[in-house]
Design a protein around this motif. Sequence first.
Motif, short mmCIF file in Angstrom:
data_model
loop_
_atom_site.label_atom_id
_atom_site.label_comp_id
_atom_site.label_asym_id
_atom_site.label_seq_id
_atom_site.Cartn_x
_atom_site.Cartn_y
_atom_site.Cartn_z
N VAL A 36 0.86 -1.18 0.00
CA VAL A 36 0.00 0.00 0.00
C VAL A 36 0.89 1.23 0.00
O VAL A 36 1.67 1.46 0.94
CB VAL A 36 -0.94 0.01 1.22
CG1 VAL A 36 -1.85 1.24 1.20
CG2 VAL A 36 -1.78 -1.27 1.26
N LEU A 91 0.30 -7.43 4.36
CA LEU A 91 0.33 -6.06 3.86
C LEU A 91 1.68 -5.41 4.16
O LEU A 91 2.27 -5.67 5.21
CB LEU A 91 -0.76 -5.22 4.52
CG LEU A 91 -2.22 -5.58 4.22
CD1 LEU A 91 -3.11 -5.16 5.37
CD2 LEU A 91 -2.67 -4.90 2.93
N GLY A 93 2.77 -1.51 4.45
CA GLY A 93 2.45 -0.09 4.40
C GLY A 93 3.71 0.68 4.11
O GLY A 93 4.58 0.79 4.99
N CYS A 103 -3.27 1.58 4.84
CA CYS A 103 -2.93 0.17 5.01
C CYS A 103 -3.60 -0.40 6.25
O CYS A 103 -4.17 -1.51 6.22
CB CYS A 103 -1.42 0.02 5.09
SG CYS A 103 -0.83 -1.68 5.14
#
Length: 383
Positions: A36, A91, A93, A103
Motif C-alpha cells: 500500500v 500487507l 504499508g 494500510c
Amino acid sequence: MVYRMIFNQTAYFGRGAINEIPAAAKSRGFKKAFIVTDRVLVDNGTVKKVTDVLDAAGMPYVVFDDVQPNPPVENIQHGVEEFKKSGADFLIGLGGGSPQDTCKGIGIVVANPEFADVLSLEGVADTRHPSVPIFGVPTTAGTASETTINYVVTDTKNKRKFVAVDPHDIPILAFVDPDLTDGMPRSLKVATGLDALTHAIESVVTPGAWSLSDALSMQTIRMIAQNLAKSVDGDVDAGEQMAYASYITGMSYSNVGLGLVHGMAHPLGGQLGVAHGVANGILLAPVMEFNKAYSGEKYRDIADAFGVEGAYSRDLDAVRDDAVAAVAQLTKDLGNPTTISEVGATEDDLEALARDAYADVCTPGNPRKPTQQEIFELYRSLM
C-alpha cells in the motif's frame, strides 16, 4: 494505576533494513505481499527499492498505489476490494502517514468486515480480530504510523478527519530504513519533523504520561532539538536520527495519547486540506502557552532539551516561557507557517473548526481541559 504499552512484535533499524523483509515474511509463512503506497513514491523510485528486494527473494507482490493525501474513507474501501482480489496474505504499508493509515484501514476492514463503512471505526474501535498482518515501512520521519495503534481517515462528505484507535491495527513488524527517508523534499522534512516534535511534547504533558513514556518522549525531544534543523539542511546523519526519533516517540504517544494540538490540527486538515505536520507546527507553541500552567515541572525538561540554561534552577514560570519560545523559534527558523490564515483559514471557518476540535478524540488528552469557546479564541488568535 495500571499502564498498558503496546509495541510491534519486532522492529529493524538502520540503513538497508528493508533487506530483512523477505526473510521476516517467509519465517512467518507469508507467501504474497500487498504493498500500500502512493503514486509519488512509485514515480520517484522508492517503491522500486522495496520491490527489488522482494524480486530478488522470489516473493510475489501486488502494488496498490491509489493512496491519496489525507486518505478518505473511499480510499480504504477501494483498497479492501483490491486486496481481496490479490491473493495476498500480508500487507506492507510503504510511505508516510497516508499510505500507512490506509494500510491499517484495509487490514482492519478485511479482518472485520462488519466495519466496511469505515466510519464506524472512529474513536476506540470495537473490532474483534487483529488486522491482516502488516509490515510498516516509513518513508518520512514524523508520523510513526509503523509503531502506533492509531490511524487517521478523512470523512470527505462531512469535511472532517477522524482518528481510529485500535490495538488490532499495529503493524507486527516495522522496518525503519533511513535510506528511504533521505529523499524527502525540504518542506516534507519540516512538516514531518514538527509532527514528531508535537507527538513528543504532547505525550510528555498528557495526564496519561508515566515514567516509560516520558523516557521515550524526552529522548525524542532531545534528538529533534539537535537534529531537525540540520536534517532539513541536508545532513544525512541528522536525517537518520530523525527517522529513529519519530519511531521512539511513536511508541510513547500511541500508548498514552496526545492533546489539543492534534485536536485542533485535524479539523484544519479535514476542512481545509492543510498538511498535518504543517498544522501541528502552527499550533504547537501557542497550545504550549495555553497549557503551561498545567504542565507541572515538565517544561523544565523540554527547555533543557533545547539547551536553555538554568532550566532546573531558575524560576519555573520563566523556564516555561523559555520552553515555549524555543519551540516557537524553531518553527519560525524552519519556515513553517505561524498563522492559520497563511494556510487558507478565514474568520468564517473558525466556528466549525472549533466545534470539530472540541469533539476530536485527541482533545480530552490535553492537560488543560478547554472549552469550545477557548478553542475558538485560540484559532482566532492565530489568524
